[in-house]
Design a protein around this motif. Structure first.
Motif, PDB file in Angstrom:
ATOM      1  N   ILE A   1       0.844  -1.210   0.000  1.00 27.97           N
ATOM      2  CA  ILE A   1       0.000   0.000   0.000  1.00 27.97           C
ATOM      3  C   ILE A   1       0.878   1.258   0.000  1.00 27.97           C
ATOM      4  O   ILE A   1       0.544   2.270  -0.627  1.00 27.97           O
ATOM      5  N   LYS A   2       2.029   1.177   0.682  1.00 25.19           N
ATOM      6  CA  LYS A   2       2.939   2.320   0.707  1.00 25.19           C
ATOM      7  C   LYS A   2       3.442   2.638  -0.696  1.00 25.19           C
ATOM      8  O   LYS A   2       3.508   3.807  -1.108  1.00 25.19           O
ATOM      9  N   SER A   3       3.795   1.584  -1.467  1.00 22.24           N
ATOM     10  CA  SER A   3       4.273   1.803  -2.831  1.00 22.24           C
ATOM     11  C   SER A   3       3.159   2.367  -3.711  1.00 22.24           C
ATOM     12  O   SER A   3       3.397   3.219  -4.572  1.00 22.24           O
ATOM     13  N   LEU A   4       1.917   1.912  -3.490  1.00 23.10           N
ATOM     14  CA  LEU A   4       0.774   2.441  -4.241  1.00 23.10           C
ATOM     15  C   LEU A   4       0.551   3.909  -3.903  1.00 23.10           C
ATOM     16  O   LEU A   4       0.292   4.733  -4.785  1.00 23.10           O
ATOM     17  N   ASP A   5       0.662   4.253  -2.610  1.00 22.10           N
ATOM     18  CA  ASP A   5       0.463   5.635  -2.168  1.00 22.10           C
ATOM     19  C   ASP A   5       1.498   6.551  -2.807  1.00 22.10           C
ATOM     20  O   ASP A   5       1.171   7.659  -3.258  1.00 22.10           O
ATOM     21  N   GLN A   6       2.735   6.089  -2.877  1.00 22.43           N
ATOM     22  CA  GLN A   6       3.790   6.896  -3.500  1.00 22.43           C
ATOM     23  C   GLN A   6       3.535   7.069  -4.996  1.00 22.43           C
ATOM     24  O   GLN A   6       3.741   8.153  -5.550  1.00 22.43           O
ATOM     25  N   PHE A   7       3.070   6.013  -5.647  1.00 19.78           N
ATOM     26  CA  PHE A   7       2.793   6.082  -7.081  1.00 19.78           C
ATOM     27  C   PHE A   7       1.670   7.081  -7.379  1.00 19.78           C
ATOM     28  O   PHE A   7       1.703   7.782  -8.386  1.00 19.78           O
ATOM     29  N   LEU A   8       0.666   7.146  -6.491  1.00 22.97           N
ATOM     30  CA  LEU A   8      -0.506   7.995  -6.722  1.00 22.97           C
ATOM     31  C   LEU A   8      -0.291   9.453  -6.316  1.00 22.97           C
ATOM     32  O   LEU A   8      -1.213  10.255  -6.428  1.00 22.97           O
ATOM     33  N   SER A   9       0.898   9.771  -5.844  1.00 23.14           N
ATOM     34  CA  SER A   9       1.176  11.150  -5.470  1.00 23.14           C
ATOM     35  C   SER A   9       0.994  12.060  -6.683  1.00 23.14           C
ATOM     36  O   SER A   9       1.641  11.882  -7.712  1.00 23.14           O
ATOM     37  N   GLY A  10       0.089  13.015  -6.576  1.00 23.33           N
ATOM     38  CA  GLY A  10      -0.173  13.937  -7.678  1.00 23.33           C
ATOM     39  C   GLY A  10      -1.061  13.372  -8.762  1.00 23.33           C
ATOM     40  O   GLY A  10      -1.248  13.994  -9.796  1.00 23.33           O
ATOM     41  N   LYS A  11      -1.606  12.160  -8.550  1.00 25.89           N
ATOM     42  CA  LYS A  11      -2.460  11.521  -9.549  1.00 25.89           C
ATOM     43  C   LYS A  11      -3.848  11.280  -8.976  1.00 25.89           C
ATOM     44  O   LYS A  11      -4.025  11.098  -7.770  1.00 25.89           O
ATOM     45  N   THR A  12      -4.841  11.242  -9.869  1.00 24.12           N
ATOM     46  CA  THR A  12      -6.204  10.890  -9.456  1.00 24.12           C
ATOM     47  C   THR A  12      -6.490   9.435  -9.764  1.00 24.12           C
ATOM     48  O   THR A  12      -7.174   8.746  -9.010  1.00 24.12           O
ATOM     49  N   TYR A  13      -5.934   8.941 -10.886  1.00 20.66           N
ATOM     50  CA  TYR A  13      -6.184   7.563 -11.310  1.00 20.66           C
ATOM     51  C   TYR A  13      -4.867   6.866 -11.627  1.00 20.66           C
ATOM     52  O   TYR A  13      -3.813   7.505 -11.735  1.00 20.66           O
ATOM     53  N   ILE A  14      -4.925   5.559 -11.798  1.00 17.29           N
ATOM     54  CA  ILE A  14      -3.727   4.768 -12.079  1.00 17.29           C
ATOM     55  C   ILE A  14      -3.122   5.137 -13.424  1.00 17.29           C
ATOM     56  O   ILE A  14      -1.918   5.306 -13.559  1.00 17.29           O
ATOM     57  N   SER A  15      -3.970   5.275 -14.450  1.00 18.67           N
ATOM     58  CA  SER A  15      -3.484   5.548 -15.805  1.00 18.67           C
ATOM     59  C   SER A  15      -4.073   6.857 -16.330  1.00 18.67           C
ATOM     60  O   SER A  15      -5.171   6.874 -16.870  1.00 18.67           O
TER      61      SER A  15
END
Length: 222
Positions: A14-28
């Motif tokens: 979940i931590k890696s997902l949270d970092q990936f979503l920084s500044g994003k609304t959706y995955i793609s």
């Protein structure tokens, strides 16, 4: 390029997902896609406040899915209970004892042999692992706003094959007066390939008279 996530059932994942979503609304990108649904399905529950980006994304995806499935969900959980390892030797010992007991009654008759064979066949049948099942949500798109959506749905439901069960459906506005059909189906994984169903049944004659294309919106193991 495809994004890879792992161990989303753990805090580290979940931590890696949270970092990936920084500044994003959706995955793609900036729009809700199937990628969001796939990742959402892998996250067991809403991330805590220590993961604000993931928690916000989880709420957004939940709201999208809630509008697609207006019914009130009761909530489900899955668990797997394995038999103790020592149980197998115990069963083997019990079987040997049963055989010894049978010997006390003298020679086996033909009826005894037949009954023993039937019991053995029943045991083997019980040990066969049941094939898994999946719940699939499909988007079925018509050619234009003049397509008869009732006949389109009839064409979809006319497809029958072992391991396929059609479920609830609804029409969803797309734009410019066009509506698409969203329909649920339950499949037995070993018997039905969704890709084959779409490519060889739904988008060829006679169904393609009404159907322009099909997309998998959600795919979940049952």
């Amino acid at each position: 390029m495809a994004v890879t996530f792992s161990d989303l059932h753990t805090e580290e994942g979940i931590k890696s997902l949270d970092q990936f979503l920084s500044g994003k609304t959706y995955i793609s990108g900036d729009l809700f896609t199937k990628d969001d649904i796939k990742v959402y399905a892998a996250v067991l529950e809403k991330p805590g406040n220590s993961f604000p980006n993931a928690a916000k994304w989880y709420e957004v995806v939940s709201s999208h899915l809630a509008s697609s499935f207006p019914g009130k969900a009761q909530g489900v959980r899955f668990s797997a209970v394995g038999a103790p390892a020592e149980a197998a030797p115990a069963k083997a010992a019990a079987a040997e004892e049963d055989d010894d007991d049978l010997d006390l009654f003298g020679d086996e008759t033909e009826e005894d042999k037949k009954a023993a064979e039937e019991r053995e066949a029943a045991k083997k049948s019980a040990k066969k692992k049941e094939s898994g099942k999946s719940s699939v949500l499909l988007d079925v798109k018509p050619w234009d706003d003049e397509t008869d959506m009732k006949k389109l749905e009839e064409a979809v439901r006319s497809i029958e094959m072992p391991g396929l069960l059609w479920g609830a459906s609804k029409l969803v506005p797309v734009g410019y007066g066009i509506k698409k059909l969203q329909i649920m189906m339950t499949i037995v994984d070993d018997l039905v390939s969704v890709d084959t169903l779409i490519e060889e049944r739904l988008t060829v004659e006679p169904c393609n008279e009404y159907i322009q294309s099909c997309d998998i919106v959600a795919f979940n193991k049952i």
